[in-house]
Scaffold this active site. Structure first.
Site, short mmCIF file in Angstrom:
data_model
loop_
_atom_site.label_atom_id
_atom_site.label_comp_id
_atom_site.label_asym_id
_atom_site.label_seq_id
_atom_site.Cartn_x
_atom_site.Cartn_y
_atom_site.Cartn_z
N ASP A 1 -6.67 16.76 -0.75
CA ASP A 1 -5.25 16.90 -0.35
C ASP A 1 -4.95 16.62 1.12
O ASP A 1 -4.17 17.36 1.75
CB ASP A 1 -4.74 18.31 -0.72
CG ASP A 1 -4.86 18.62 -2.19
OD1 ASP A 1 -5.28 17.73 -2.97
OD2 ASP A 1 -4.54 19.75 -2.59
N LYS B 1 -3.20 16.17 -8.99
CA LYS B 1 -3.38 17.49 -9.61
C LYS B 1 -2.13 18.35 -9.40
O LYS B 1 -1.55 18.35 -8.32
CB LYS B 1 -4.62 18.18 -9.04
CG LYS B 1 -4.55 18.46 -7.55
CD LYS B 1 -5.87 19.04 -7.07
CE LYS B 1 -5.88 19.37 -5.59
NZ LYS B 1 -4.93 20.42 -5.18
N CYS C 1 -6.76 25.02 -1.63
CA CYS C 1 -7.20 23.99 -2.59
C CYS C 1 -8.68 23.65 -2.48
O CYS C 1 -9.32 23.32 -3.48
CB CYS C 1 -6.33 22.75 -2.43
SG CYS C 1 -4.65 23.06 -2.99
N1 TIU Z 1 -3.84 21.64 -0.75
C1 TIU Z 1 -3.56 22.93 -0.59
O1 TIU Z 1 -4.35 23.68 -0.03
N2 TIU Z 1 -2.31 23.37 -1.02
C2 TIU Z 1 -1.63 24.40 -0.46
O2 TIU Z 1 -0.53 24.74 -0.90
N3 TIU Z 1 -2.21 25.01 0.61
C3 TIU Z 1 -1.70 25.98 1.39
O3 TIU Z 1 -2.42 26.49 2.25
N4 TIU Z 1 -0.42 26.33 1.25
#
Ligand code: TIU
Length: 228
Positions: free
Chosen positions: A25, A130, A163
């Site tokens: 991500d 995802k 994530c």
């Molecule tokens: N990719 C991921 O970690 N999504 C989140 O929403 N992370 C947060 O720390 N909010």
């Protein structure tokens, strides 16, 4: 066989082609102002030190034709894959699907949902979209890894305790050997990043191993190159 000087013990790399770099991500939605991360009230600049580290890892893996997986958190434009609980959660100024300065927040295909340009995937790399925090939840990631004979996963990306950790735990439960690259991951909360590093490698590596990117690069550079 190359070995990474990891904690709590050495991490033995399998033959090239059987381990992958998994970049979680690294999207504008989390790393740039105007996206989902900022809408949740976070200081997005905190994540940026990971960008050059992940860029270096990508370069080393690409040079050797080693497997690379990118993940992207995002939802379909009609939000049918977004549980109402996720939509409603938090005190966000902008919610998932609302129009923001980089397009609709956390929606697949919008400019803000793209991977940051410095780390953009190149042809041949796997990109897994995802809807959740874990990359194994409602995706075909496990099938894709098994099909390629990948057994060991080296994790980078954001955010460490959300994530990245969720995916690492999912992978560990599925029998993959997992290593978290400490300086290739960041959190909006430095204390959560540190806690995650310590908790995954505690109890003899209850979730997996951790190592620095220098240690990973050193071991990978010892190997002869992977399947292309
Ligand atoms: N990719 C991921 O970690 N999504 C989140 O929403 N992370 C947060 O720390 N909010």
């Amino acid at each position: 066989m190359a070995s990474i000087a990891a904690k709590p013990s050495a991490f033995e790399l399998p033959p090239p082609g059987a381990y992958a770099l998994v970049v979680i991500d690294m999207q504008r939605d989390f790393l740039e102002p105007g996206g989902f991360g900022e809408a949740l009230g976070n200081q997005v600049a905190r994540l940026r030190p990971s960008i050059p580290v992940v860029a270096k890892l990508l370069s080393v893996f690409r040079d050797r034709h080693l497997p690379i997986v990118h993940t992207v958190e995002g939802h379909r434009p009609d939000l049918t894959d977004c549980p109402p609980s996720k939509l409603a959660r938090g005190q966000a100024r902008l919610r998932i699907g609302d129009p923001g300065p980089m397009g609709r927040i956390l929606i697949l295909g919008e400019p803000g949902n793209a991977i940051v340009p410095e780390l953009a995937p190149v042809p041949g790399e796997l990109v897994i979209a995802k809807p959740g925090k874990g990359a194994f939840c409602r995706t075909d990631l496990e099938t894709m890894l098994r099909k390629r004979g990948i057994t060991h996963l080296l994790f980078a990306g954001v955010t460490t305790e959300v994530c990245v950790q969720t995916t690492m735990r999912e992978a560990n439960d599925r029998g993959f050997e997992c290593l978290l690259i400490e300086d290739a991951t960041e959190s909006y909360f430095p204390e959560f990043k540190q806690a995650t590093i310590e908790m995954v490698r505690a109890q003899g590596g209850i979730v997996g191993w951790t190592a620095t990117s220098d240690e990973v690069v050193g071991a990978v550079e010892e190997t002869k190159g992977g399947r292309s």
